[in-house]
Design a protein around this motif. Sequence first.
Motif, PDB file in Angstrom:
ATOM      1  N   VAL A  96       0.855  -1.183   0.000  1.00 34.54           N
ATOM      2  CA  VAL A  96       0.000   0.000   0.000  1.00 34.54           C
ATOM      3  C   VAL A  96       0.891   1.234   0.000  1.00 34.54           C
ATOM      4  CG1 VAL A  96      -1.846   1.263   1.139  1.00 34.54           C
ATOM      5  CG2 VAL A  96      -1.777  -1.237   1.275  1.00 34.54           C
ATOM      6  N   PHE A  97       0.690   2.099  -0.995  1.00 27.31           N
ATOM      7  CA  PHE A  97       1.413   3.358  -1.100  1.00 27.31           C
ATOM      8  C   PHE A  97       0.453   4.492  -0.744  1.00 27.31           C
ATOM      9  CE2 PHE A  97       3.569   0.424  -3.884  1.00 27.31           C
ATOM     10  CZ  PHE A  97       4.924   0.696  -3.674  1.00 27.31           C
ATOM     11  N   VAL A  98       0.820   5.275   0.259  1.00 23.95           N
ATOM     12  CA  VAL A  98      -0.003   6.406   0.701  1.00 23.95           C
ATOM     13  C   VAL A  98       0.763   7.686   0.376  1.00 23.95           C
ATOM     14  CG1 VAL A  98      -1.159   7.523   2.636  1.00 23.95           C
ATOM     15  CG2 VAL A  98      -1.007   5.019   2.541  1.00 23.95           C
ATOM     16  N   ALA A  99       0.115   8.612  -0.313  1.00 23.15           N
ATOM     17  CA  ALA A  99       0.771   9.855  -0.735  1.00 23.15           C
ATOM     18  C   ALA A  99      -0.063  11.053  -0.313  1.00 23.15           C
ATOM     19  CB  ALA A  99       0.978   9.867  -2.247  1.00 23.15           C
ATOM     20  N   GLY A 100       0.620  12.104   0.102  1.00 21.23           N
ATOM     21  CA  GLY A 100      -0.073  13.325   0.483  1.00 21.23           C
ATOM     22  C   GLY A 100       0.930  14.374   0.928  1.00 21.23           C
ATOM     23  N   SER A 101       0.407  15.450   1.490  1.00 26.97           N
ATOM     24  CA  SER A 101       1.231  16.537   2.000  1.00 26.97           C
ATOM     25  C   SER A 101       1.027  16.671   3.500  1.00 26.97           C
ATOM     26  CB  SER A 101       0.858  17.852   1.309  1.00 26.97           C
ATOM     27  OG  SER A 101       1.391  18.950   2.014  1.00 26.97           O
ATOM     28  N   LEU A 102       2.101  17.047   4.213  1.00 21.83           N
ATOM     29  CA  LEU A 102       1.989  17.293   5.644  1.00 21.83           C
ATOM     30  C   LEU A 102       1.820  18.776   5.939  1.00 21.83           C
ATOM     31  CD1 LEU A 102       4.676  14.860   7.143  1.00 21.83           C
ATOM     32  CD2 LEU A 102       2.292  14.436   6.503  1.00 21.83           C
ATOM     33  N   CYS A 103       1.554  19.565   4.904  1.00 28.50           N
ATOM     34  CA  CYS A 103       1.483  21.024   5.070  1.00 28.50           C
ATOM     35  C   CYS A 103       0.054  21.549   5.183  1.00 28.50           C
ATOM     36  CB  CYS A 103       2.184  21.715   3.894  1.00 28.50           C
ATOM     37  SG  CYS A 103       3.917  21.236   3.704  1.00 28.50           S
ATOM     38  N   GLY A 104      -0.907  20.818   4.664  1.00 24.86           N
ATOM     39  CA  GLY A 104      -2.289  21.289   4.687  1.00 24.86           C
ATOM     40  C   GLY A 104      -3.039  20.752   5.887  1.00 24.86           C
ATOM     41  N   GLY A 105      -4.359  20.684   5.752  1.00 27.36           N
ATOM     42  CA  GLY A 105      -5.164  20.188   6.855  1.00 27.36           C
ATOM     43  C   GLY A 105      -5.596  18.750   6.675  1.00 27.36           C
ATOM     44  N   THR A 106      -5.904  18.340   5.448  1.00 22.08           N
ATOM     45  CA  THR A 106      -6.440  17.006   5.206  1.00 22.08           C
ATOM     46  C   THR A 106      -5.374  15.928   5.375  1.00 22.08           C
ATOM     47  OG1 THR A 106      -8.086  17.916   3.679  1.00 22.08           O
ATOM     48  CG2 THR A 106      -7.658  15.555   3.565  1.00 22.08           C
ATOM     49  N   GLY A 107      -4.329  15.977   4.551  1.00 23.62           N
ATOM     50  CA  GLY A 107      -3.296  14.952   4.621  1.00 23.62           C
ATOM     51  C   GLY A 107      -2.561  14.958   5.944  1.00 23.62           C
ATOM     52  N   SER A 108      -2.189  16.147   6.417  1.00 21.58           N
ATOM     53  CA  SER A 108      -1.453  16.266   7.669  1.00 21.58           C
ATOM     54  C   SER A 108      -2.290  15.809   8.858  1.00 21.58           C
ATOM     55  CB  SER A 108      -1.003  17.718   7.867  1.00 21.58           C
ATOM     56  OG  SER A 108      -0.276  17.873   9.048  1.00 21.58           O
ATOM     57  N   GLY A 109      -3.608  15.975   8.758  1.00 23.42           N
ATOM     58  CA  GLY A 109      -4.473  15.624   9.874  1.00 23.42           C
ATOM     59  C   GLY A 109      -4.777  14.145   9.988  1.00 23.42           C
ATOM     60  N   MET A 110      -4.676  13.399   8.876  1.00 22.11           N
ATOM     61  CA  MET A 110      -5.112  12.006   8.925  1.00 22.11           C
ATOM     62  C   MET A 110      -4.046  10.992   8.540  1.00 22.11           C
ATOM     63  SD  MET A 110      -7.428  11.537   5.460  1.00 22.11           S
ATOM     64  CE  MET A 110      -8.445  12.952   5.774  1.00 22.11           C
ATOM     65  N   PHE A 111      -2.817  11.429   8.181  1.00 22.51           N
ATOM     66  CA  PHE A 111      -1.858  10.478   7.637  1.00 22.51           C
ATOM     67  C   PHE A 111      -1.461   9.409   8.651  1.00 22.51           C
ATOM     68  CE2 PHE A 111       1.041  13.101   9.935  1.00 22.51           C
ATOM     69  CZ  PHE A 111       2.246  12.440  10.049  1.00 22.51           C
ATOM     70  N   LEU A 112      -1.369   9.758   9.936  1.00 24.00           N
ATOM     71  CA  LEU A 112      -1.053   8.756  10.947  1.00 24.00           C
ATOM     72  C   LEU A 112      -2.182   7.756  11.096  1.00 24.00           C
ATOM     73  CD1 LEU A 112       0.590  10.967  13.732  1.00 24.00           C
ATOM     74  CD2 LEU A 112       1.745   9.434  12.136  1.00 24.00           C
ATOM     75  N   ASP A 113      -3.407   8.250  11.180  1.00 27.03           N
ATOM     76  CA  ASP A 113      -4.559   7.354  11.324  1.00 27.03           C
ATOM     77  C   ASP A 113      -4.665   6.390  10.154  1.00 27.03           C
ATOM     78  OD1 ASP A 113      -6.252   8.382  13.764  1.00 27.03           O
ATOM     79  OD2 ASP A 113      -5.622  10.175  12.691  1.00 27.03           O
ATOM     80  N   ILE A 114      -4.456   6.886   8.931  1.00 29.36           N
ATOM     81  CA  ILE A 114      -4.568   6.018   7.761  1.00 29.36           C
ATOM     82  C   ILE A 114      -3.545   4.883   7.850  1.00 29.36           C
ATOM     83  CG2 ILE A 114      -4.233   5.908   5.264  1.00 29.36           C
ATOM     84  CD1 ILE A 114      -6.881   7.104   6.063  1.00 29.36           C
ATOM     85  N   GLY A 115      -2.315   5.199   8.262  1.00 27.61           N
ATOM     86  CA  GLY A 115      -1.303   4.152   8.396  1.00 27.61           C
ATOM     87  C   GLY A 115      -1.711   3.087   9.378  1.00 27.61           C
ATOM     88  N   TYR A 116      -2.268   3.488  10.519  1.00 30.44           N
ATOM     89  CA  TYR A 116      -2.669   2.513  11.530  1.00 30.44           C
ATOM     90  C   TYR A 116      -3.962   1.789  11.148  1.00 30.44           C
ATOM     91  CZ  TYR A 116       1.046   4.144  14.575  1.00 30.44           C
ATOM     92  OH  TYR A 116       2.278   4.443  15.105  1.00 30.44           O
ATOM     93  N   ILE A 117      -4.852   2.469  10.472  1.00 31.37           N
ATOM     94  CA  ILE A 117      -6.062   1.797   9.979  1.00 31.37           C
ATOM     95  C   ILE A 117      -5.683   0.696   8.997  1.00 31.37           C
ATOM     96  CG2 ILE A 117      -8.117   2.115   8.547  1.00 31.37           C
ATOM     97  CD1 ILE A 117      -8.422   4.902   9.838  1.00 31.37           C
ATOM     98  N   LEU A 118      -4.727   0.970   8.113  1.00 30.69           N
ATOM     99  CA  LEU A 118      -4.266  -0.052   7.164  1.00 30.69           C
ATOM    100  C   LEU A 118      -3.669  -1.245   7.901  1.00 30.69           C
ATOM    101  CD1 LEU A 118      -2.639   2.298   4.499  1.00 30.69           C
ATOM    102  CD2 LEU A 118      -4.622   0.821   4.120  1.00 30.69           C
ATOM    103  N   ARG A 119      -2.905  -0.996   8.952  1.00 29.21           N
ATOM    104  CA  ARG A 119      -2.340  -2.100   9.732  1.00 29.21           C
ATOM    105  C   ARG A 119      -3.453  -2.940  10.349  1.00 29.21           C
ATOM    106  NH1 ARG A 119       2.904  -2.300   9.976  1.00 29.21           N
ATOM    107  NH2 ARG A 119       4.250  -0.442   9.999  1.00 29.21           N
TER     108      ARG A 119
END
Length: 499
Positions: free
Chosen positions: A180-203
Motif C-alpha cells: 500500500v502506497f499512501v501519498a499526500g502533503s503534511l502542510c495542509g489540513g487534510t493529509g497532515s491531519g489524517m496520515f497517521l490514522d490512515i497508516g494505523y487503519i491499514l495495519r
Amino acid sequence: MFTTDAAENNHLTVMPVICVGLGGTGRDVLVRIRQNIIEEFGSLAELPIISFVQIDTDRGGPIPSYRGQSIEFTPAEEVHIRVSLNEVNEFKQNYERRKKNTYVQNPDDHILEWFPDQLIRNLSAIEQGAGAVRAVGRFALFKNYNQVVTALNLAHGRVAGANTSALIARGIEVMPGLRVFVAGSLCGGTGSGMFLDIGYILRRLFAATVPNFETYGYFVVSPDLYGGNDVVKANCYAALKELDYYTRKGTIFDAQYPGERRLEESRSPYDYTYLMSNATPGGTFIIPPTDANAKGKITNTIAQKICLFLSSSATAAAAISARDNLRAIDATEEYDRHPRPNRQRYMTTGLASIYFPQDKINLLAGNQIKIQVLQFWKNGLGQAPSNSQMQQFYTSQFDWGTDDLGQLLKQRLEKVPVQGGTVSSNLEGWRNSQYSQIGAAQSRGQQDMLKTQFPQNAMALLNYVRPADNSKERGVWLTPIVEQTSDVTNDIKARSVER
C-alpha cells in the motif's frame, strides 16, 4: 508492484498494490500514476492488480482524459469525507453535554477526547477542504470512518480477486501479498491531519490477514510550495513531530474509532516513510517555489518513484535494496548520534532517469514537418521528380550505360498515357496551378489560406508520384509506367539486337 527475483535470473514478478491519495496532493499523485499506467500498459484495465482510493475533504474538479481514455476516479475509488452542518451542530451539542457531565456516555466521546476546545466555536460544515487545520481534517476522517474502511476493503478485494491471466500470458508472475502506497502533503489540513490514522487503519485491516503486507508513505514536507505562511509551517512541523514520536520504540498510538475496539499500536505508522522536499538540507532549491508547476513536479517525482516498480525490474530491485539497507541499519543502530538521538527510519528520493515525453516529441515533430513544408514552398518546386530524375532511376535498374539507350527509354516513357496526359504534362499542369494560386492571392487572408492549403496539395501530389515497390503504395501516375516498363525494355533490347 514489480520486483526482481535474483534466483530466477531477474524474473519479473508482480504483487497487488493499493494506492491511497490524501488531500489534493495525494489526488495529483494518483492521477499521474494512472497516466503512467496508460503509457506503460495501454489502459488501466490491463493492470488489474493495482487499485486506487482517493480520500479528500474537497471533492475536486473533473480530471481530463488522457490519450483518449478516461482516468476519472470511480465512485468506489473516491471518498469525499464531508461533514454536514447538521452533523457539526450535533457535535457541538455533544461537546456541551460532555462539559456538563463527563461521566455520561457521549456518541462523540472518541473525537472529543482529542479535539481542541478552541476550535469548537468556529467549526463549520466541511465540504470544500479542511481550511489548513489538521484537527479538522482528522475530525472529517473520524466522522467518515466507515466509508473509508469500506473503500479500502473494496480496493483490496479488487486486486485480490483480479483476473491476472493477461499478466501471466506476458510472463509476469503474480505473487501473494499486498503493498500500500499512501501519498499526500503534511502542510495542509487534510493529509497532515489524517496520515497517521490512515497508516494505523491499514495495519488493523490487513497486517494480520494478508501475507507480505507492507506500507509506504510518501509525504511532501515543503511549506514553501503551499504558501509558506506560518500555518502550513506549523502543520508540517507538528506532523513531523508526531511521526517521529510514534516511530520511536516504546510509544503507543492510541485511538478509538467508531464501532471498533480501541486501537493500541506500538509499531510505526508505516513500514517505510519517504519525506519529499523541493530543497536540499543545505537550503538549495531543486524545484524553486517560484516555479508555477513546482507542486506538479514534486508529485510527478512521487508518482514516478512508485511507478518504477511497474516499468523496470532492475530499478525496482535498486529501490528494494535501498529499503532493505535502511532496515538493516535500523536493526543494528536504532538511533543516530545526534545529541537528541533520532530514529533512522526515514528516506527520500529523486529522479535520475531518461524520460521519453511522447506527446511533446509528437508535437515537436509535427512542427518540424510544417517548417519543412513551408521551406519547400519558399524554395520552389525543385523537390518534385523531374524527367531526368525519372530517367536516371529507371535506366539504373537495367544498368544501361549508353546515352542512346537511355534517351530512347526516356522518349518512350514520356509518351506513356497517364490520366489524360503524360507524367511530364501532368507535373507541369500541377506546377502551373500552384503558381496561379500564388499569383491570385492578393490579400493577407488569402495568403494565410494558402499556407494551409499548399501542404495539403503537396501531400496530394506525393500520392501521385511516390516511388514504391508495390502498387498499393506507389503513386498512381507512376503505376502505368512501371506496368509498361518490362514491355518497353524488351522492345528496346530487341531493337538494339536488330541494330
